[in-house]
Design an enzyme around this catalytic site. Structure first.
Site, mmCIF file in Angstrom:
data_model
loop_
_atom_site.group_PDB
_atom_site.id
_atom_site.type_symbol
_atom_site.label_atom_id
_atom_site.label_comp_id
_atom_site.label_asym_id
_atom_site.label_seq_id
_atom_site.Cartn_x
_atom_site.Cartn_y
_atom_site.Cartn_z
ATOM 1 N N HIS A 309 17.603 38.383 41.495
ATOM 2 C CA HIS A 309 18.680 38.743 42.431
ATOM 3 C C HIS A 309 18.164 39.888 43.309
ATOM 4 O O HIS A 309 17.187 39.715 44.038
ATOM 5 C CB HIS A 309 19.908 39.103 41.583
ATOM 6 N N HIS A 348 17.167 29.676 46.791
ATOM 7 C CA HIS A 348 18.496 30.259 46.686
ATOM 8 C C HIS A 348 19.421 29.240 46.062
ATOM 9 O O HIS A 348 19.271 28.045 46.304
ATOM 10 C CB HIS A 348 19.014 30.647 48.073
ATOM 11 N N ASP A 404 15.333 38.495 50.837
ATOM 12 C CA ASP A 404 14.433 39.428 50.170
ATOM 13 C C ASP A 404 12.975 39.227 50.548
ATOM 14 O O ASP A 404 12.143 40.097 50.288
ATOM 15 C CB ASP A 404 14.586 39.309 48.646
HETATM 16 N N1 CMC Z 1 9.321 29.406 43.460
HETATM 17 C C1 CMC Z 1 8.956 28.221 42.944
HETATM 18 N N2 CMC Z 1 9.827 27.257 42.546
HETATM 19 C C2 CMC Z 1 11.122 27.544 42.678
HETATM 20 C C3 CMC Z 1 11.583 28.765 43.206
HETATM 21 C C4 CMC Z 1 10.621 29.716 43.610
HETATM 22 N N3 CMC Z 1 10.978 30.898 44.127
HETATM 23 N N4 CMC Z 1 12.939 28.769 43.223
HETATM 24 C C5 CMC Z 1 13.307 27.587 42.705
HETATM 25 N N5 CMC Z 1 12.219 26.840 42.392
HETATM 26 C C6 CMC Z 1 12.195 25.458 41.864
HETATM 27 C C7 CMC Z 1 12.647 25.431 40.407
HETATM 28 O O1 CMC Z 1 11.538 25.575 39.548
HETATM 29 C C8 CMC Z 1 13.272 24.073 40.330
HETATM 30 O O2 CMC Z 1 12.239 23.110 40.274
HETATM 31 P P1 CMC Z 1 12.404 21.806 39.325
HETATM 32 O O3 CMC Z 1 13.631 21.109 39.836
HETATM 33 O O4 CMC Z 1 11.148 21.048 39.491
HETATM 34 O O5 CMC Z 1 12.583 22.344 37.926
HETATM 35 C C9 CMC Z 1 13.943 23.900 41.689
HETATM 36 O O6 CMC Z 1 13.177 24.714 42.591
HETATM 37 C C10 CMC Z 1 15.394 24.310 41.718
HETATM 38 O O7 CMC Z 1 15.462 25.676 41.383
HETATM 39 P P2 CMC Z 1 16.474 26.312 40.349
HETATM 40 O O8 CMC Z 1 15.729 27.229 39.439
HETATM 41 O O9 CMC Z 1 17.341 25.260 39.742
HETATM 42 O O10 CMC Z 1 17.358 27.185 41.343
HETATM 43 P P3 CMC Z 1 18.474 28.216 40.953
HETATM 44 O O11 CMC Z 1 19.577 28.001 41.909
HETATM 45 O O12 CMC Z 1 18.798 28.173 39.510
HETATM 46 O O13 CMC Z 1 17.772 29.636 41.233
HETATM 47 C C11 CMC Z 1 16.884 31.475 42.418
HETATM 48 C C12 CMC Z 1 17.879 30.310 42.435
HETATM 49 C C13 CMC Z 1 17.140 32.357 43.637
HETATM 50 C C14 CMC Z 1 17.111 32.316 41.167
HETATM 51 C C15 CMC Z 1 15.450 30.892 42.438
HETATM 52 O O14 CMC Z 1 15.246 30.165 43.624
HETATM 53 C C16 CMC Z 1 14.386 31.974 42.320
HETATM 54 O O15 CMC Z 1 14.028 32.348 41.199
HETATM 55 N N6 CMC Z 1 13.870 32.529 43.481
HETATM 56 C C17 CMC Z 1 12.932 33.637 43.434
HETATM 57 C C18 CMC Z 1 13.695 34.949 43.250
HETATM 58 C C19 CMC Z 1 14.394 35.373 44.529
HETATM 59 O O16 CMC Z 1 13.836 35.356 45.612
HETATM 60 N N7 CMC Z 1 15.673 35.820 44.382
HETATM 61 C C20 CMC Z 1 16.454 36.339 45.507
HETATM 62 C C21 CMC Z 1 17.608 35.471 45.831
HETATM 63 S S1 CMC Z 1 18.349 35.830 47.432
HETATM 64 C C22 CMC Z 1 18.950 37.428 47.365
HETATM 65 C C23 CMC Z 1 20.095 37.579 46.446
HETATM 66 O O17 CMC Z 1 21.188 37.141 46.771
HETATM 67 O O18 CMC Z 1 19.898 38.155 45.384
#
Ligand code: CMC
Length: 507
Positions: A309, A348, A404
């Site tokens: 986050h 996201h 971010d």
């Molecule tokens: N790098 C590589 N793969 C990713 C990433 C990433 N940053 N984000 C998601 N994926 C992949 C994930 O592994 C999954 O793949 P598969 O379907 O093959 O298993 C797919 O994309 C769907 O992702 P998810 O984990 O189901 O997505 P989520 O909605 O649960 O998580 C998130 C959202 C923001 C936590 C995640 O995208 C992430 O960890 N991003 C990096 C951290 C980040 O930049 N966070 C800031 C968010 S924006 C500011 C805020 O509001 O805080």
């Protein structure tokens, strides 16, 4: 997946027809604002099936499972709307692009909390209340000085908000009665005034606490918030001020640089709210048991701090530094695809296209770099950004840069230490948190405690085994026993010596 009825048979009815194949019974679930009430399903009951466990509570009604809240609405809100497929973000209906370009952060704060853009006199009242509430009890200095020299500023800030609550007994429902704030929904003007006073305090003191967390590590004295400056100017001043007479000088000689103050103001506007993100949900979840709002905000800080986050801005810079240069980007992306590394600042839960804030931030970045000089890390960031956006792994998962990805680069250029970046997210997000908290307290139907359910998959009832009869043999699997850890420096040093081949036998 549902089968589409022919158009001739289709009679629009805002409901969902559900057949429980366990019993053959049919149910009609009402649809409101394109959502169905999860609690309706509690009325769908069946006799336990052959594979059901007693803990499944099959006769007591169906539960709705949603790990990670992927598709669960938890509140009716009128504050912020995100259309993640089309990259749209609006505060109270106003597009973020218009607000970032034309409004100040405090104007936007007023909008988020009270629902409309303020008139000049409303803005002036709100601004003076917020700034008036900036100063803090001098005892807080001792509190900040009690942290270890290398404490992460988020640890300090999170604790500081909870600490702040200890000053305001009149804002504590545990002391004053649990309807202290909720009676404002019934038109109690004193309750409303009390609630707004806490809001002024929280926003006003957010910069003061953040600046104290910053200065304590620099070994500097603390600063009383100055007068005659905007919210963001005052914040920068509190961070950077050196001479006790600065704020008395006619020219405000060390008034923050206007371009940097403006940039921070825009960044604050972009970070002020983002509907039901993890930290706002945490604030509401905590607030739902009716503690003082300072404790709820402290809980929000803890939630925001994580690298998924608000800690992502710090994680992005650490990631870019570890990549080192554009030539290492392909290898890094390969490691991400093999799930050995995380691409911070991408992806996201809601946005399935670029985060609209990221476009505004890139413009702000250019203005900041014109003053501060260009950060060489930007080349690595651009190479990573461009390569990821062309790579099928990221394209097929609709992973795009989020806010971010860029914000950390600006904060770095402005000279903030990396671990201070999440603090720069918290300060403006306090506004979103209090807007949601206030909305919940003013809910005409009252506040319901947020108490989700679980699917219990643990052991069914079993008989107690006396200590001397336990073998521990059934404990199979990861994390089923406490880890063995080393305690003393002596043990560590002995290990080092063993590793260096200096000790051959075990002591
Ligand atoms: N790098 C590589 N793969 C990713 C990433 C990433 N940053 N984000 C998601 N994926 C992949 C994930 O592994 C999954 O793949 P598969 O379907 O093959 O298993 C797919 O994309 C769907 O992702 P998810 O984990 O189901 O997505 P989520 O909605 O649960 O998580 C998130 C959202 C923001 C936590 C995640 O995208 C992430 O960890 N991003 C990096 C951290 C980040 O930049 N966070 C800031 C968010 S924006 C500011 C805020 O509001 O805080």
């Amino acid at each position: 997946m549902g089968k589409q009825l022919p158009a001739s048979e289709l009679k629009r009815d805002e409901s969902l027809r559900v057949v429980d194949n366990r019993t053959g019974k049919e149910y009609t679930v009402p649809i409101t604002h394109n959502s169905i009430p999860a609690n309706f399903f509690k009325g769908i009951r069946a006799a336990p099936g052959p594979n059901d466990r007693p803990e499944d509570e099959t006769e007591r009604g169906l539960r709705v499972a949603d790990r990670g809240f992927l598709n669960t609405t938890v509140i009716e809100s009128r504050i912020t709307y995100i259309d993640g497929d089309n990259g749209i973000l609006r505060y109270r209906g106003y597009p973020i692009e218009q607000l970032a370009e034309r409004s100040s952060f405090l104007e936007v704060s007023y909008l988020l909390i009270y629902g409309a853009l303020p008139s000049p006199s409303q803005l002036s009242h709100f601004t003076s209340e917020v700034l008036l509430h900036g100063p803090i009890h001098s005892d807080a200095e001792g509190f900040f000085r009690s942290f270890r020299y290398d404490a992460h500023p988020m640890s300090m800030l999170t604790s500081a908000f909870a600490y702040l609550g200890s000053y305001y007994g009149e804002a504590n429902p545990s002391l004053q009665g649990q309807d202290l704030f909720t009676k404002a929904a019934k038109g109690d003007p004193v309750a409303l005034q009390n609630m707004d006073r806490q809001i002024f305090r929280l926003i006003g003191k957010a910069t003061t606490l953040a600046a104290m967390a910053y200065r304590v590590r620099q070994g500097r004295d603390f600063v009383v918030p100055p007068t005659g400056m905007s919210y963001t100017e005052s914040f920068l001043y509190q961070l950077d001020h050196l001479s006790p007479t600065d704020h008395l000088s006619e020219s405000h000689s060390n008034k923050p640089h206007p371009v940097l103050a403006k940039a921070l103001d825009i960044l604050f506007t972009l970070h002020a709210d983002h509907e039901m993100n993890a930290s706002s949900t945490t604030v509401l979840q905590t607030g739902s048991s009716l503690p003082d709002p300072f404790s709820a905000v402290a809980a929000g800080c803890a939630s925001l701090y994580g690298p998924l986050h608000g800690g992502a801005n710090e994680a992005v810079i650490r990631m870019l530094l570890s990549i080192g240069s554009p030539k290492n980007v392909p290898a890094f992306l390969d490691a991400v695809k093999k799930r050995q590394k995380v691409l911070s600042g991408f992806g996201h839960r809601v946005y399935k296209t670029s985060d609209p804030r990221s476009f505004i931030i890139r413009k702000v970045a250019d203005e900041v770099f014109a003053v501060t000089g260009r950060d060489p890390l930007l080349d690595t960031a651009m190479a990573l950004h461009d390569a990821a956006l062309k790579d099928d792994y990221f394209v097929s998962r609709k992973l795009a840069p989020n806010v971010d990805f860029w914000s950390g680069l600006i904060y770095r250029a402005m000279g903030f230490p990396m671990d201070f970046f999440p603090v720069l997210f918290v300060v403006p997000r306090v506004v979103g948190w209090v807007a949601h908290w206030r909305q919940m307290m003013l809910s005409p139907s009252g506040v319901k405690i947020w108490r989700p359910r679980q699917l219990y998959l643990g052991p069914s009832t079993r008989d107690y085994v006396p200590l001397d009869e336990r073998t521990g043999a059934f404990q199979v699997g990861v994390g089923m026993e406490p880890s063995v850890i080393e305690h003393s420096g002596m043990t560590k040093r002995r290990k080092l010596a063993e590793a260096a081949g200096k000790v051959t036998s075990k002591l």
